[in-house]
Design a protein around this motif. Structure first.
Motif, PDB file in Angstrom:
ATOM      1  N   ASN A 180       0.795  -1.234   0.000  1.00  0.00           N
ATOM      2  CA  ASN A 180       0.000   0.000   0.000  1.00  0.00           C
ATOM      3  C   ASN A 180       0.826   1.281   0.000  1.00  0.00           C
ATOM      4  OD1 ASN A 180      -2.474  -1.478   0.098  1.00  0.00           O
ATOM      5  ND2 ASN A 180      -2.092  -1.862   2.265  1.00  0.00           N
ATOM      6  N   THR A 181       2.113   1.173  -0.198  1.00  0.00           N
ATOM      7  CA  THR A 181       2.968   2.353  -0.346  1.00  0.00           C
ATOM      8  C   THR A 181       3.937   2.109  -1.497  1.00  0.00           C
ATOM      9  OG1 THR A 181       4.868   1.708   1.040  1.00  0.00           O
ATOM     10  CG2 THR A 181       2.918   2.560   2.186  1.00  0.00           C
ATOM     11  N   ASP A 182       4.703   3.134  -1.849  1.00  0.00           N
ATOM     12  CA  ASP A 182       5.717   2.975  -2.886  1.00  0.00           C
ATOM     13  C   ASP A 182       7.104   2.815  -2.255  1.00  0.00           C
ATOM     14  OD1 ASP A 182       6.124   5.514  -1.942  1.00  0.00           O
ATOM     15  OD2 ASP A 182       6.049   6.511  -3.888  1.00  0.00           O
ATOM     16  N   TYR A 183       7.151   2.206  -1.062  1.00  0.00           N
ATOM     17  CA  TYR A 183       8.412   1.979  -0.348  1.00  0.00           C
ATOM     18  C   TYR A 183       9.392   1.183  -1.200  1.00  0.00           C
ATOM     19  CZ  TYR A 183      11.580  -0.135   3.123  1.00  0.00           C
ATOM     20  OH  TYR A 183      12.683  -0.583   3.812  1.00  0.00           O
ATOM     21  N   LEU A 184       8.906   0.143  -1.891  1.00  0.00           N
ATOM     22  CA  LEU A 184       9.767  -0.724  -2.695  1.00  0.00           C
ATOM     23  C   LEU A 184       9.457  -0.561  -4.172  1.00  0.00           C
ATOM     24  CD1 LEU A 184      11.845  -3.009  -3.022  1.00  0.00           C
ATOM     25  CD2 LEU A 184       9.987  -4.644  -2.649  1.00  0.00           C
ATOM     26  N   GLU A 185      10.488  -0.291  -4.955  1.00  0.00           N
ATOM     27  CA  GLU A 185      10.377  -0.226  -6.405  1.00  0.00           C
ATOM     28  C   GLU A 185      11.558  -0.968  -7.036  1.00  0.00           C
ATOM     29  OE1 GLU A 185      10.061   3.839  -7.670  1.00  0.00           O
ATOM     30  OE2 GLU A 185       7.980   4.010  -7.059  1.00  0.00           O
ATOM     31  N   PRO A 186      11.403  -1.397  -8.320  1.00  0.00           N
ATOM     32  CA  PRO A 186      10.207  -1.383  -9.145  1.00  0.00           C
ATOM     33  C   PRO A 186       9.081  -2.235  -8.526  1.00  0.00           C
ATOM     34  CG  PRO A 186      12.163  -1.918 -10.437  1.00  0.00           C
ATOM     35  CD  PRO A 186      12.561  -1.985  -9.019  1.00  0.00           C
ATOM     36  N   ARG A 187       7.882  -2.007  -8.991  1.00  0.00           N
ATOM     37  CA  ARG A 187       6.716  -2.651  -8.400  1.00  0.00           C
ATOM     38  C   ARG A 187       6.788  -4.167  -8.507  1.00  0.00           C
ATOM     39  NH1 ARG A 187       3.561  -0.921  -4.404  1.00  0.00           N
ATOM     40  NH2 ARG A 187       1.781  -2.341  -4.224  1.00  0.00           N
ATOM     41  N   SER A 188       7.452  -4.673  -9.529  1.00  0.00           N
ATOM     42  CA  SER A 188       7.566  -6.122  -9.697  1.00  0.00           C
ATOM     43  C   SER A 188       8.239  -6.775  -8.499  1.00  0.00           C
ATOM     44  CB  SER A 188       8.345  -6.447 -10.972  1.00  0.00           C
ATOM     45  OG  SER A 188       9.647  -5.882 -10.915  1.00  0.00           O
ATOM     46  N   ARG A 189       9.128  -6.038  -7.828  1.00  0.00           N
ATOM     47  CA  ARG A 189       9.813  -6.590  -6.654  1.00  0.00           C
ATOM     48  C   ARG A 189       8.821  -6.814  -5.503  1.00  0.00           C
ATOM     49  NH1 ARG A 189      13.736  -7.630  -9.843  1.00  0.00           N
ATOM     50  NH2 ARG A 189      15.099  -5.938 -10.465  1.00  0.00           N
ATOM     51  N   VAL A 190       7.775  -5.996  -5.432  1.00  0.00           N
ATOM     52  CA  VAL A 190       6.778  -6.144  -4.374  1.00  0.00           C
ATOM     53  C   VAL A 190       6.099  -7.501  -4.485  1.00  0.00           C
ATOM     54  CG1 VAL A 190       4.606  -5.263  -3.449  1.00  0.00           C
ATOM     55  CG2 VAL A 190       6.403  -3.670  -4.165  1.00  0.00           C
ATOM     56  N   ASN A 191       5.695  -7.859  -5.687  1.00  0.00           N
ATOM     57  CA  ASN A 191       5.027  -9.145  -5.887  1.00  0.00           C
ATOM     58  C   ASN A 191       5.936 -10.304  -5.480  1.00  0.00           C
ATOM     59  OD1 ASN A 191       2.845  -7.739  -6.957  1.00  0.00           O
ATOM     60  ND2 ASN A 191       3.641  -7.842  -9.041  1.00  0.00           N
ATOM     61  N   GLU A 192       7.219 -10.211  -5.801  1.00  0.00           N
ATOM     62  CA  GLU A 192       8.163 -11.262  -5.417  1.00  0.00           C
ATOM     63  C   GLU A 192       8.223 -11.417  -3.906  1.00  0.00           C
ATOM     64  OE1 GLU A 192      11.985 -10.322  -7.021  1.00  0.00           O
ATOM     65  OE2 GLU A 192      11.247 -10.077  -9.064  1.00  0.00           O
ATOM     66  N   MET A 193       8.323 -10.302  -3.193  1.00  0.00           N
ATOM     67  CA  MET A 193       8.462 -10.350  -1.742  1.00  0.00           C
ATOM     68  C   MET A 193       7.187 -10.879  -1.080  1.00  0.00           C
ATOM     69  SD  MET A 193      11.541  -9.466  -1.161  1.00  0.00           S
ATOM     70  CE  MET A 193      11.974 -10.159  -2.780  1.00  0.00           C
ATOM     71  N   VAL A 194       6.050 -10.389  -1.505  1.00  0.00           N
ATOM     72  CA  VAL A 194       4.788 -10.807  -0.883  1.00  0.00           C
ATOM     73  C   VAL A 194       4.508 -12.278  -1.169  1.00  0.00           C
ATOM     74  CG1 VAL A 194       2.288 -10.472  -0.872  1.00  0.00           C
ATOM     75  CG2 VAL A 194       3.822  -8.485  -0.867  1.00  0.00           C
ATOM     76  N   ASN A 195       4.632 -12.686  -2.413  1.00  0.00           N
ATOM     77  CA  ASN A 195       4.291 -14.063  -2.791  1.00  0.00           C
ATOM     78  C   ASN A 195       5.289 -15.086  -2.265  1.00  0.00           C
ATOM     79  OD1 ASN A 195       2.025 -13.185  -4.195  1.00  0.00           O
ATOM     80  ND2 ASN A 195       3.138 -12.949  -6.121  1.00  0.00           N
ATOM     81  N   ASN A 196       6.578 -14.723  -2.263  1.00  0.00           N
ATOM     82  CA  ASN A 196       7.609 -15.699  -1.900  1.00  0.00           C
ATOM     83  C   ASN A 196       7.915 -15.741  -0.408  1.00  0.00           C
ATOM     84  OD1 ASN A 196       7.810 -16.237  -4.612  1.00  0.00           O
ATOM     85  ND2 ASN A 196       9.656 -15.030  -4.938  1.00  0.00           N
ATOM     86  N   PHE A 197       7.660 -14.631   0.303  1.00  0.00           N
ATOM     87  CA  PHE A 197       8.085 -14.582   1.699  1.00  0.00           C
ATOM     88  C   PHE A 197       6.961 -14.238   2.676  1.00  0.00           C
ATOM     89  CE2 PHE A 197      11.869 -13.593  -0.855  1.00  0.00           C
ATOM     90  CZ  PHE A 197      12.690 -14.645  -0.454  1.00  0.00           C
ATOM     91  N   ILE A 198       6.094 -13.282   2.325  1.00  0.00           N
ATOM     92  CA  ILE A 198       5.056 -12.858   3.266  1.00  0.00           C
ATOM     93  C   ILE A 198       3.924 -13.883   3.327  1.00  0.00           C
ATOM     94  CG2 ILE A 198       3.443 -11.052   3.906  1.00  0.00           C
ATOM     95  CD1 ILE A 198       6.252 -10.039   4.066  1.00  0.00           C
TER      96      ILE A 198
END
Length: 656
Positions: A180-198
């Motif tokens: 819900n923020t732009d803390y991490l970019e590019p946005r594709s990295r967000v999907n990697e972190m959420v799906n693989n670790f969170i």
């Protein structure tokens, strides 16, 4: 008015291997951003440094016969070390931290204790998978084909007393931060972190070690050393003076505006780092930007893979600015890029020699030839012919700024080169050599053509300064741009250069590279380097005694799988193997290779054995066969290497 502040960091380099162009990539990008912000008038702090603790450093120092501190001192401060490379690449960092610095060590001990006293760090026992090269712990589910998901190497079982950080406590807050923020970019990295670790569930994190000693001691529990997560990540704050008296910039510069990091450590910076800051009740960095890798032959550059590209060699052959330019012109910063010498040479010849260098040379030469180096103030514009170039010059800073604020370095350079390309076309359209045939009639018009070209170069060179600082300064010197005409404000609109400017002819900025000749030379150097890197080997002389074919065929060579491997008690040479030989019953073989392998490294491997030798006893234990090894002498010391087979070969397969 107080200057706007800007704090940028690169990951601190882990000095266990040879520096290569991939390490240079991130630091050049951060340097370019820091220079850009200084150009804008910001008060900038640019931090880089070295992460110097850990088991891998301790092991490599032992191999080299020196202390860990001596080992890292040589890599950081020695010839062709980290500091040397950053100096060569014209890196303008304001501060350099080493995690062995006393002030950092003291601060990390305080940080560790604060999180412990809060209850966010607790003692337990770690049991799981550990990747030694990456110094990373993994769960079984995170492994890829049983190997480290980051580097693809083998992992080993690890069990030891350790302290843990309650990472799971912050899972919901971290997920909200990422999604819900732009803390991490590019946005594709967000999907990697959420799906693989969170989503799989964050597990608490091991933050101390007892199996090695090269680290910051946990001051309230001797025998434990602070692990990399706390030690390395908090450098971004200790380097500002957080919990130490070395500096006094924490209140001024924290939180950081951006951490530039390689994609392999995005997990550390986007999940672990903010969770620890939350625990410490500290502000979070404004942004983490995870850039891609430079790839060579389709794979990440790595000393262990033998595909390191030497930045010293490239800088020597092509120049530092050419190398800096290539890294940011050729590869989109958020994506992987395929490095090749051919691409480097092509970029130099097309963009720098043909387009930029040729424009500077032609323009300055024509001003010298037609106006004796100084333009007359009497100039005549042609609205129709001048309009497009003049408009592009005036709009360039805004378009460039839009891209740079998004860390889109490649696009920022593209905007500059649209103006450079248009200026080259403008020369052909206005044909100065034709106008010069009648200076009485066409002199004022020719002067305005030259002025427009010089102004295009001035604005372009100022905006190129973050990328190629030395060359940009030379361009501005040649076109006669005074100091006040090299500022951010001076390139906000067209027309700041005095009409009666005087140029100074200089050197050819980017000579064309003879691609065929240079590539052949680089190939020769690469081959010589490979040969020089080979160990000094002595091989056993081949025996002259002949063995008849029938006798050889009696030896039964079989593929065997290692089910278990342990040291033999009271022996410093023998390892005991429990093997699957395809018969359905375990086979035991003893082998004198304990000096060369750790038992846990061999479990699961497929080896080659002779299985029809008569059993014999060794140290009171039965050995039914012999594992096949290669023997050689390296630097006067005998070495043994087990013959390892492809794991696809089934146990019991006959070798013939």
């Amino acid at each position: 008015m107080e200057k706007k502040r800007f704090y940028i960091t690169t990951p601190i380099y882990y000095p266990s291997d040879k520096l290569h162009i991939g390490h240079t990539y991130c630091t050049v990008a951060a340097d370019t951003m820091a220079r850009y912000k200084r150009l804008q008038g910001c008060d900038v702090l640019f931090l880089t440094g070295t992460d110097e603790h850990g088991q891998k450093i301790e092991d490599k120092a032992k191999e080299a016969g020196v202390t860990p501190k001596q080992f890292v001192d040589n890599i950081v401060e020695g010839a062709h070390g980290v500091r040397d490379l950053w100096k060569l690449m014209n890196i303008s960092n304001d501060r350099f931290i080493r995690t062995t610095d006393d002030y950092h060590i003291a601060a990390v001990q305080k940080i560790f204790k604060k999180m412990y006293e809060k209850g966010d760090i607790y003692k337990g026992t770690y049991k799981g998978k550990y990747c030694k090269p990456c110094e990373s712990f993994w769960t079984e589910s995170q492994l890829v084909d049983g190997k480290c998901p980051d580097c693809g190497r083998e992992v080993q079982d690890a069990e030891e007393e350790a302290y843990f950080f309650r990472l799971s406590k912050y899972a919901d807050r971290i997920r909200d931060l990422l999604e819900n923020t732009d803390y991490l970019e590019p946005r594709s990295r967000v999907n990697e972190m959420v799906n693989n670790f969170i989503k799989p569930g964050l597990e608490d994190l091991c933050v101390s070690r007892t199996s090695f000693s090269w680290g910051i001691p946990v001051d309230f529990d001797p025998g434990h050393v602070v692990y990399v997560w706390v030690d390395a990540l908090f450098n971004y704050t200790t380097a500002l003076g957080f919990l130490n008296d070395k500096y006094d910039d924490y209140e001024k510069f924290w939180p950081a505006d951006v951490h530039f990091v390689g994609k392999e450590i995005v997990r550390f910076h986007s999940i672990i780092w903010p969770a620890m800051l939350m625990s410490m009740e500290m502000p979070l960095p404004k942004k983490v930007y995870g850039h891609g890798w430079l790839l060579l032959d389709g794979g990440k550059m790595s000393k262990s893979k033998g595909n390191v590209v030497d930045p010293y060699l490239l800088a020597e052959h092509f120049g530092v600015d050419a190398l800096r330019f290539f890294l940011l012109r050729t590869f989109p910063f958020g994506s992987d890029g395929n490095f090749s010498n051919e691409s480097l040479i092509n970029t130099i010849n097309v963009d720098l020699a043909n387009d930029l260098g040729n424009l500077v040379s032609r323009t300055v030469s024509m001003v010298g030839k037609y106006f004796d180096n100084t333009l007359p103030a009497d100039q005549a514009e042609d609205a129709e012919k001048d309009a497009e170039l003049v408009a592009m010059i005036g709009a360039l800073r805004g378009k460039y700024e839009e891209q740079m604020e998004k860390y889109a370095f490649q696009n920022g350079l593209s905007e500059i080169f649209k103006v450079i390309d248009r200026a080259n076309k403008y020369i052909d359209e206005n044909a100065p050599w034709v106008l010069a045939k009648d200076m009485e009639a066409n002199g004022p018009r020719l002067a305005r053509v030259m002025y427009n070209l010089l102004e295009a170069l001035r604005v372009s060179a100022v905006l190129l300064t973050p990328f190629i600082p030395d060359t940009a300064a030379k361009i501005l010197d040649q076109i006669g741009a005074a100091a006040d005409l090299r500022s951010w404000d001076s390139v906000g609109a067209y027309g700041a250069l005095p009409h009666d400017v005087t140029v100074v002819r200089g050197e050819n900025l980017f000579p064309r590279v003879d691609a065929e000749k240079e590539l052949a030379l680089l190939d020769q150097i690469a081959e010589a380097s490979k040969k020089a890197a080979l160990p000094a080997l002595e091989l056993e002389p081949q025996t002259e005694e002949k063995v008849d074919f029938d006798t050889f065929c009696k030896s039964d060579f079989r593929a065997v799988k290692v089910k278990e491997c342990v040291n033999v008690k009271k022996s410093d040479k023998l390892l005991k193997f429990t093997l699957d030989d395809g018969t359905g019953e375990d086979r035991q073989i003893l082998s004198g290779i304990a000096k060369y392998y750790k038992p846990e490294e061999l479990v699961g491997k497929t080896l080659l054995a002779i299985v029809n030798l008569p059993p014999r006893k060794m140290m009171g234990q039965l050995s039914a066969g012999m594992l096949i090894s290669a023997v050689h002498t390296e630097h006067g010391e005998e070495k043994l290497n087990l013959v390892m087979l492809d794991d696809k070969i089934p146990a019991g397969a006959k070798m013939c």
